[in-house]
Enzyme design. Structure first.
Site, PDB file in Angstrom:
ATOM      1  CB  SER A 231      -0.709   0.199   1.216  1.00 50.65           C
ATOM      2  OG  SER A 231      -1.896  -0.816   1.123  1.00 50.65           O
TER       3      SER A 231
ATOM      4  N   GLY B  43      -6.685  -3.131  -7.748  1.00 46.45           N
ATOM      5  CA  GLY B  43      -7.727  -2.123  -7.350  1.00 46.45           C
ATOM      6  C   GLY B  43      -7.042  -0.775  -6.983  1.00 46.45           C
TER       7      GLY B  43
ATOM      8  CD  GLN C 225      -8.302  -0.496  -3.147  1.00 48.87           C
ATOM      9  OE1 GLN C 225      -9.467  -0.588  -3.860  1.00 48.87           O
ATOM     10  NE2 GLN C 225      -7.634  -1.211  -2.870  1.00 48.87           N
TER      11      GLN C 225
ATOM     12  CG  ASP D 152      -5.881  -6.385   2.642  1.00 45.01           C
ATOM     13  OD1 ASP D 152      -6.890  -6.653   1.996  1.00 45.01           O
ATOM     14  OD2 ASP D 152      -5.009  -5.320   2.258  1.00 45.01           O
TER      15      ASP D 152
ATOM     16  CE  LYS E 128     -11.058  -6.197   0.074  1.00 41.96           C
ATOM     17  NZ  LYS E 128     -10.677  -4.690   0.013  1.00 41.96           N
TER      18      LYS E 128
HETATM   19  C1  S3P Z   1      -5.946  -1.293   0.177  1.00 45.62           C
HETATM   20  C2  S3P Z   1      -6.967  -0.798   0.896  1.00 45.62           C
HETATM   21  C3  S3P Z   1      -7.922  -1.865   0.981  1.00 45.62           C
HETATM   22  C4  S3P Z   1      -6.945  -3.356   0.900  1.00 45.62           C
HETATM   23  C5  S3P Z   1      -6.192  -3.529  -0.258  1.00 45.62           C
HETATM   24  C6  S3P Z   1      -5.091  -2.237  -0.291  1.00 45.62           C
HETATM   25  C7  S3P Z   1      -4.954   0.470  -0.241  1.00 45.62           C
HETATM   26  O1  S3P Z   1      -8.917  -2.180   0.028  1.00 45.62           O
HETATM   27  O2  S3P Z   1      -8.179  -4.293   0.892  1.00 45.62           O
HETATM   28  O3  S3P Z   1      -5.640  -4.662  -0.351  1.00 45.62           O
HETATM   29  O4  S3P Z   1      -3.707   0.116  -0.512  1.00 45.62           O
HETATM   30  O5  S3P Z   1      -5.484   1.308  -0.027  1.00 45.62           O
HETATM   31  P1  S3P Z   1     -10.407  -1.242   0.285  1.00 45.62           P
HETATM   32  O6  S3P Z   1      -9.873   0.138   0.475  1.00 45.62           O
HETATM   33  O7  S3P Z   1     -11.094  -1.248  -1.054  1.00 45.62           O
HETATM   34  O8  S3P Z   1     -10.964  -1.880   1.273  1.00 45.62           O
END
Ligand code: S3P
Length: 437
Positions: free
Chosen positions: A22, A94, A170, A317, A343
């Site tokens: 991240s 994502g 996100q 996660d 996911k």
């Molecule tokens: C992430 C946020 C999470 C997480 C993903 C990484 C990020 O997703 O599950 O692996 O780096 O901001 P969500 O924000 O959609 O829950």
């Protein structure tokens, strides 16, 4: 690729997992926003982060130096982002697609088209296209704005007050990044506290952002951000697999070095400690606004773990891994986690299906699951025999069930294990690096 993980005990040794995925994504994105050179030290080798870096390069940044640990990226800054000549490929990521969409929405007069693999093109995007449209973005996606490919024609945005419908870092980050080039501040009210790496990094780069509980206020950039050096701590979510491995195997005692323990990421430690796990954080310090520590873990008798809706965003996660700890120890129940269905695969279905294949009793709920310990599942002698599972092309499913293999009588075969590349290419190699009894 098919990998078999066999029964093992007595994990010993010190291991450093790779840099945080991240934080690496965000460091690459900020390298495009900032003017000059940004150095990212200890960046993640994950395929997802490579997708972000490729896009950053297609938008005019150049990688001026790279080795295994460090990459230096040079950019002209947010106001000089180049219009890419081709479709941008976010791969399986994502984070790449959602965060970049936020940033691109405010790059005036330029066209950006983002797409991704089969999995990513099925993941919900309305959660970002809607708030971005409200900010004035010209953003289009398939199925009424919900599925990639996403096309964005950058325009002048304005700040919004955004009450989030899902707890998602996100989505929050997409609105934060869009606000940087807007004509006013945005106020974001989170549904639940989610990882705050974007906020931390924006502050470190000199941007203005304030957090009060679940409210985040972000301001447009008054002057261009300047490139700087970013140190990426080791990835807590990757370390979590080894935390679980040491807990569930007998006579284990390991140390995981320099792990990012930001409070919005490391809740698993607190949660497991409450269930009796012998885990300790040592040598805690703060680097670039992010807390870092060494984590020591010993074999422990972990009691039944129950995760409630409020805890889900802080463990998002790690939830498949909680199922695995439950199967190896005394059961686990997770509710309020419908987000798991969106996911890389439907992780509720994947966990339950794999547990069934292994003979572990698992109840599926619309918003979670309950895993019974082997004893109650009626397995002979209360032990897990093993069997063949699928990764469902999801890295976190592959690694979670690999960990469960360590306490199986005959080993667990993971089909489609190559997907570990997405977040943790070194996983199987590092699992072998511990010494075993
Ligand atoms: C992430 C946020 C999470 C997480 C993903 C990484 C990020 O997703 O599950 O692996 O780096 O901001 P969500 O924000 O959609 O829950």
């Amino acid at each position: 690729m098919e990998v078999t993980v066999k029964r093992k005990k007595g994990l010993k040794g010190e291991v450093s997992v790779p840099g945080d995925k991240s934080i690496t994504h965000r460091a690459f994105i900020f390298s495009l926003i900032a003017r000059g050179e940004t150095e990212v030290v200890n960046y993640s080798s994950a395929a997802d982060c490579a997708s972000t870096l490729r896009i950053v390069e297609q938008c005019g940044s150049s990688v001026v130096y790279r080795d295994e640990k460090t990459v230096r990226i040079k950019s002209d800054g947010i106001f000089s982002v180049k219009e890419p000549e081709d479709v941008l490929d976010a791969g399986n990521s994502g984070t790449t697609m959602r965060l970049m969409s936020g940033l691109f929405s405010g790059i005036e007069g330029k066209l950006f088209v983002l797409s991704g693999d089969n999995s990513l093109r099925k993941r919900p995007m309305k959660r970002i296209t809607e708030p971005l449209k409200e900010m004035g973005a010209e953003i289009f996606a398939r199925a009424g704005g919900n599925f990639a490919p996403i096309a964005i024609y950058g325009s002048k945005l304005h700040g919004i007050r955004f009450e989030m419908g899902v707890a998602s870092a996100q989505v929050k980050s997409a609105v934060i990044l869009a606000t940087l080039s807007a004509d006013g501040k945005s106020e974001i009210i989170e549904k639940g506290i989610t990882r705050d790496h974007t906020e931390v990094m924006l502050k470190e780069f000199g941007g203005k952002i304030e957090t009060h509980g679940r409210a985040v206020t972000v301001y447009p950039l008054e002057k261009p951000l300047k490139g700087r050096s970013v140190f990426v701590p080791n990835d807590f979510s990757s370390a979590a697999y080894f935390i679980a491995a040491a807990l569930i195997t007998e006579k284990s005692d390991i140390l995981l070095k320099d792990v990012g323990v930001n409070r919005t990421r490391s809740y698993l430690v607190e949660k497991l400690k409450k269930s009796g796990a012998d885990i300790a954080l040592k040598n805690t310090r703060v680097l670039n606004g992010e807390s870092v520590a060494d984590i020591s873990v010993r074999s422990s008798d972990v009691s039944f773990i129950e995760v409630s809706a409020e805890e889900v965003p802080l463990l998002i996660d790690e939830l498949p891994l909680i199922a695995v700890i439950g199967a190896a120890k005394n059961g686990a129940k997770v509710t309020g986690a419908e987000e798991l269905r969106f996911k890389e695969t439907d992780r509720i279905k994947a966990v339950c299906e794999n547990m069934k294949r292994l003979g572990v009793e698992c109840r599926e709920f619309p918003d979670g699951f309950e895993v019974l310990p082997p004893r109650s599942s009626g397995l002979k002698g209360g032990t897990l025999k093993g069997g063949v599972v699928s990764s469902f092309s999801d890295h976190r499913i592959a690694m979670s069930f690999a960990v469960l293999g360590l306490v199986s009588e005959e080993g667990i075969v993971i089909n489609g294990a190559e997907c570990v590349e997405i977040s943790f290419p070194e996983f199987f190699e590092l699992l072998e690096r511990f010494s075993y009894e």
